[in-house]
Design an enzyme around this catalytic site. Structure first.
Site, mmCIF file in Angstrom:
data_model
loop_
_atom_site.group_PDB
_atom_site.id
_atom_site.type_symbol
_atom_site.label_atom_id
_atom_site.label_comp_id
_atom_site.label_asym_id
_atom_site.label_seq_id
_atom_site.Cartn_x
_atom_site.Cartn_y
_atom_site.Cartn_z
ATOM 1 N N LYS A 126 0.727 -1.052 0.165
ATOM 2 C CA LYS A 126 -0.093 0.008 0.010
ATOM 3 C C LYS A 126 0.885 1.332 0.009
ATOM 4 O O LYS A 126 0.656 2.142 -0.826
ATOM 5 C CB LYS A 126 -0.680 -0.035 1.197
ATOM 6 C CG LYS A 126 -2.228 -0.945 1.087
ATOM 7 C CD LYS A 126 -2.835 -1.499 2.238
ATOM 8 C CE LYS A 126 -3.754 -2.421 1.941
ATOM 9 N NZ LYS A 126 -4.604 -2.996 3.118
ATOM 10 N N ASP A 186 -11.202 2.566 3.701
ATOM 11 C CA ASP A 186 -11.302 1.139 3.545
ATOM 12 C C ASP A 186 -12.881 0.755 3.272
ATOM 13 O O ASP A 186 -13.150 -0.145 2.744
ATOM 14 C CB ASP A 186 -11.124 0.468 4.714
ATOM 15 C CG ASP A 186 -9.913 -0.519 4.518
ATOM 16 O OD1 ASP A 186 -9.453 -0.821 3.483
ATOM 17 O OD2 ASP A 186 -9.062 -0.401 5.682
ATOM 18 N N GLN A 204 -4.718 -1.463 9.375
ATOM 19 C CA GLN A 204 -4.440 -2.878 8.589
ATOM 20 C C GLN A 204 -5.262 -4.005 9.679
ATOM 21 O O GLN A 204 -4.847 -4.041 10.811
ATOM 22 C CB GLN A 204 -3.002 -3.398 8.394
ATOM 23 C CG GLN A 204 -2.776 -4.670 7.673
ATOM 24 C CD GLN A 204 -3.554 -4.629 6.273
ATOM 25 O OE1 GLN A 204 -3.632 -3.787 5.633
ATOM 26 N NE2 GLN A 204 -3.883 -5.654 5.758
HETATM 27 N N1 GUN Z 1 -6.850 -6.897 5.972
HETATM 28 C C1 GUN Z 1 -7.202 -7.643 4.865
HETATM 29 N N2 GUN Z 1 -7.557 -6.970 3.912
HETATM 30 C C2 GUN Z 1 -7.740 -5.710 4.338
HETATM 31 C C3 GUN Z 1 -8.173 -4.473 3.797
HETATM 32 O O1 GUN Z 1 -8.849 -4.272 2.731
HETATM 33 N N3 GUN Z 1 -8.192 -3.561 4.670
HETATM 34 C C4 GUN Z 1 -7.528 -3.448 5.703
HETATM 35 N N4 GUN Z 1 -7.593 -2.408 6.413
HETATM 36 N N5 GUN Z 1 -7.191 -4.770 6.257
HETATM 37 C C5 GUN Z 1 -7.029 -5.650 5.478
#
Ligand code: GUN
Length: 287
Positions: free
Chosen positions: A53, A120, A97
């Site tokens: 990211k 998100d 996350q």
């Molecule tokens: N963990 C697995 N997929 C995601 C996601 O799309 N966003 C976040 N914040 N954590 C994750």
């Protein structure tokens, strides 16, 4: 005839390149898009996701603020950081996350993020907005599936009026996927672990979206000739090889189009996250 491959790597690159251009224009006006990324603990998979990211931010020209907190961080400490980031005018998006360590309640954390920075799309306010057709951030993976359908196969896949079956009902993929498909005027069925006659239900689909998390559970017996098959699964098989929820080799013999794993839905999630950050910055510019 073998199915056309919908190339998520290519489509995600196109989206990131479009964002890169638009971000450069914002920069000329003195506006910087900023994403704050919070990682608690040292889960290796989460570390990889967070790194990717941050790399995508760098590529596009966003600023990323990184908070890598120890596993012992208390919920109060995390909530305090989120509060500070909510208040900062120079932060557009906040991403925590998941999964979080067991002593931290994910729901409380999601609810603490300002809906206007929830890139998100997990906050109940954004989920509710999607449900009633209002503007808001949409969960990145299902938003990516819509882009794959709209941009894949030379833009020839129509969603409106199609029978769409989604297998899986998670809050992050299955449920928002069903709402997005509905918004695109598909006729939507959500199948799940308690669905009777799953093969029969899936066989109705013009567009089949598999989001179960079980390696190879969708076989040729689940797929109608000529259907479009989107595989959201990311699993490891017995040999440790990355694979989807769909038995690619046999399904690609009967589908008209299919996404591979890896290289299908996976790369789209980050591209859509980046798109949400850009949209957040535009929104904050106006307010
Ligand atoms: N963990 C697995 N997929 C995601 C996601 O799309 N966003 C976040 N914040 N954590 C994750």
């Amino acid at each position: 005839m073998a199915a056309q491959i919908i190339d998520g790597k290519l489509i995600s690159s196109q989206i990131k390149d479009e964002l890169k251009e638009k971000t450069a224009l914002l920069k000329e006006k003195g506006i910087e898009v900023t994403l704050a990324v919070i990682l608690v603990g040292d889960d290796p998979a989460s570390e990889v996701y967070v790194r990717n990211k941050k790399k995508a931010c760098e590529y596009i020209g966003f600023r990323s603020l990184s908070y890598e907190l120890p596993a012992e961080t208390t919920q109060e400490e995390l909530l305090k950081l989120i509060d500070e980031l909510n208040d900062r005018k120079d932060v557009d998006g906040i991403l925590v996350q998941m999964p979080l360590p067991a002593h931290i309640d994910e729901k409380t954390v999601i609810n603490a993020i300002s809906p206007s920075k929830d890139v998100d799309g997990f906050h109940p306010m954004n989920v509710g907005a999607l449900c009633i057709g209002e503007k808001g951030f949409v969960s990145c993976t299902p938003a990516g599936v819509i882009q794959l359908l709209k941009r894949g196969c030379g833009g020839k896949i129509d969603i409106a009026g199609k029978e769409c079956v989604i297998v899986g009902r998670s809050n992050i993929v299955g449920k928002p996927m069903s709402l997005l498909m509905l918004r695109e005027n598909a006729t939507v069925t959500v199948a799940h672990s308690r669905t009777k006659n799953l093969e029969e239900v899936c066989k109705r689909a013009d567009i089949l979206v598999a989001a179960v998390g079980k390696a190879g559970m969708i076989t040729k017996n689940h797929v109608k000739e000529g259907a479009v098959v989107i595989d959201v699964g990311i699993n490891r098989n017995e040999d440790g090889k990355l694979c989807g929820d769909v038995k690619f080799d046999e399904v690609s013999e009967i589908a008209s189009a299919i996404t591979p794993v890896p290289g299908g839905v996976g790369p789209m999630t980050i591209a859509m996250l980046m798109n949400n950050c850009y949209e957040a910055a535009l929104m904050h510019m106006e307010s």
